[in-house]
Design an enzyme around this catalytic site. Sequence first.
Site, PDB file in Angstrom:
ATOM      1  N   GLU A   1       0.838  -1.195   0.000  1.00 59.56           N
ATOM      2  CA  GLU A   1       0.000   0.000   0.000  1.00 59.56           C
ATOM      3  C   GLU A   1       0.873   1.245   0.000  1.00 59.56           C
ATOM      4  O   GLU A   1       1.992   1.249   0.536  1.00 59.56           O
ATOM      5  CB  GLU A   1      -0.928  -0.002   1.211  1.00 59.56           C
ATOM      6  CG  GLU A   1      -1.934  -1.138   1.174  1.00 59.56           C
ATOM      7  CD  GLU A   1      -2.853  -1.127   2.377  1.00 59.56           C
ATOM      8  OE1 GLU A   1      -2.698  -0.219   3.215  1.00 59.56           O
ATOM      9  OE2 GLU A   1      -3.710  -2.019   2.473  1.00 59.56           O
TER      10      GLU A   1
ATOM     11  N   ASP B   1     -21.452 -10.648  -2.965  1.00 61.11           N
ATOM     12  CA  ASP B   1     -20.913  -9.670  -2.010  1.00 61.11           C
ATOM     13  C   ASP B   1     -20.372  -8.437  -2.712  1.00 61.11           C
ATOM     14  O   ASP B   1     -20.354  -7.346  -2.142  1.00 61.11           O
ATOM     15  CB  ASP B   1     -19.810 -10.324  -1.180  1.00 61.11           C
ATOM     16  CG  ASP B   1     -19.488  -9.532   0.083  1.00 61.11           C
ATOM     17  OD1 ASP B   1     -20.445  -9.089   0.762  1.00 61.11           O
ATOM     18  OD2 ASP B   1     -18.300  -9.356   0.399  1.00 61.11           O
TER      19      ASP B   1
END
Length: 545
Positions: A227, A252
């Site tokens: 990240e 989902d």
Amino acid sequence: MKKNKMLLVLMSGVLTFTAMPSVYASNSYETVTSEKSKTIQNNSSSLSESALNDSEQIETDANTANTANTANSETTSSAISDDDTTVNTSDNETITSESSNETTEKSSSEEKTPQEKAVEETLANLPKMELRPDLGPGYYQVESESKTRSKRSLAAPTMSNTELFLSKIKAGAISGWKKYKVLPSLTGAQAALESGWGSSGLSLSANNLFGIKGRYNGQFELWPTLEFINGQWVTVNAEFRKYPSWKESMEDHGKFLVENPRYYKVLGEKDYIKATNEIWLAGYATDPDYPGKLQRTITYNNLTAWDKEAFGDNINLEDYYTVNPKIVVALKDEWSHTSVNFTEKNKVKKYTAGSILKVKAIKYTANGSPRMQLEDGNYYTGHRINVLQTIGTAAKYYTVNPKIVVALKDEWSHTSVNFTEKNKVKKYTAGSILKVKAIKYTANGSPRMQLEDGNYYTGHRINVLQTIGTAAKYYTVNPKKVKVLKEDWSHKSVDFTGKNRVEKYKVGSILKVKRIVYTSNGSPRMELSNGRFYTGHKTNVVKYN
């Protein structure tokens, strides 16, 4: 020595590089879209990489091995994506194959195979990789003194694998539109890119096709992920949702977009160009070319066909007349229109069920819907649930249920719409009153009357005539002679009026009957031997022997 550029890629069996979205379980992990778009283009952090070409498989990064020797033999391998990056970490193990659980780096006590030695030698000469999101998922470019190993991602699936993957997720993508209003083509393209067409480690071990973080019914897997935090790429361990199967992952995905308000512009959007742009702008991915990759995946694989199917616009030509049927009968009430594009404003005439229509030609709308151009120039639906090709003499039959008919000739009923000698049931004599349940058709469009007993009878107007509901109270079979029970007039016509009265017959008069005839609405009349007409109601006359 002059450096050559080369494309490095990772696939199942080595390290899998998948496009993982910036999809987080909590806002603390989120990065603003505009911030991601800038940083992803400037990023060139030092990351260990692996490469494959079409004929050789590279399994172990020498840089990783060197790191292992200086860090208590503990090795971390990273799978890098355009956005978030998933990695597997394991003590005493460098890389775990996704296609098998074999360890690619063995302990020093074990003898390495020639292939493993070759891999190590190759990787020892490779520099650190520069991430190039603009080249697409699996496309990376580095500077190297070695020759170019690959010019495309070997992780790209073959056509058969592509079709197989799409066939598995199609139903879920279409369901996502019906339930959550997420465009099916968008869902399909994202599933393909984010999971490497179902080959990523996360999609294989956790059935997570979209890289969604968090927990699913309490289930998750921990994967290290790369990240961009505080201006630099860092590796952190994150929870990724684990699903029982791809079906739950597809479900989902739609639910996730609905529950996160930032994606509100994606929901209900029917234009895939807009939908792919909006999901990127909302922060699903950092790759500046993310919308373009999705759009190319959609167009190349014709995923817009999924959209049409979900919208109900997908045309199955087998359901329509595409060859001029010449004459059709309307099975339902429906309007004709002045244009092939049916709107409320261009309605012309409403045809009721049973109407016979003559067709001039078959025309098509812009999206390929067949229309029947009628002889008057207007257009009518050509869908087979609305119209049925019928015989050229259909107008001579009852195509609208007459409810009650009188037999004009002796004729048999049958057990099937296809009349044969073998399926004859009952012979009705002229004058018989028949109650009709429905109008049915043979394969070639011949109309049949289905009687209340379930058997079938001819609907030809020379054989039967629609009659009034009280027809049973009249003589419908010629009684030959009748005795008058009530005083009444004879008339010049079957239509009884004050003006066409002729002669009044007293009670007890004996009348000779020539035949039974009917008014236009099916009321029975007795035509007398003198050519005049008299009521055939059984309260007025009685058969006289």
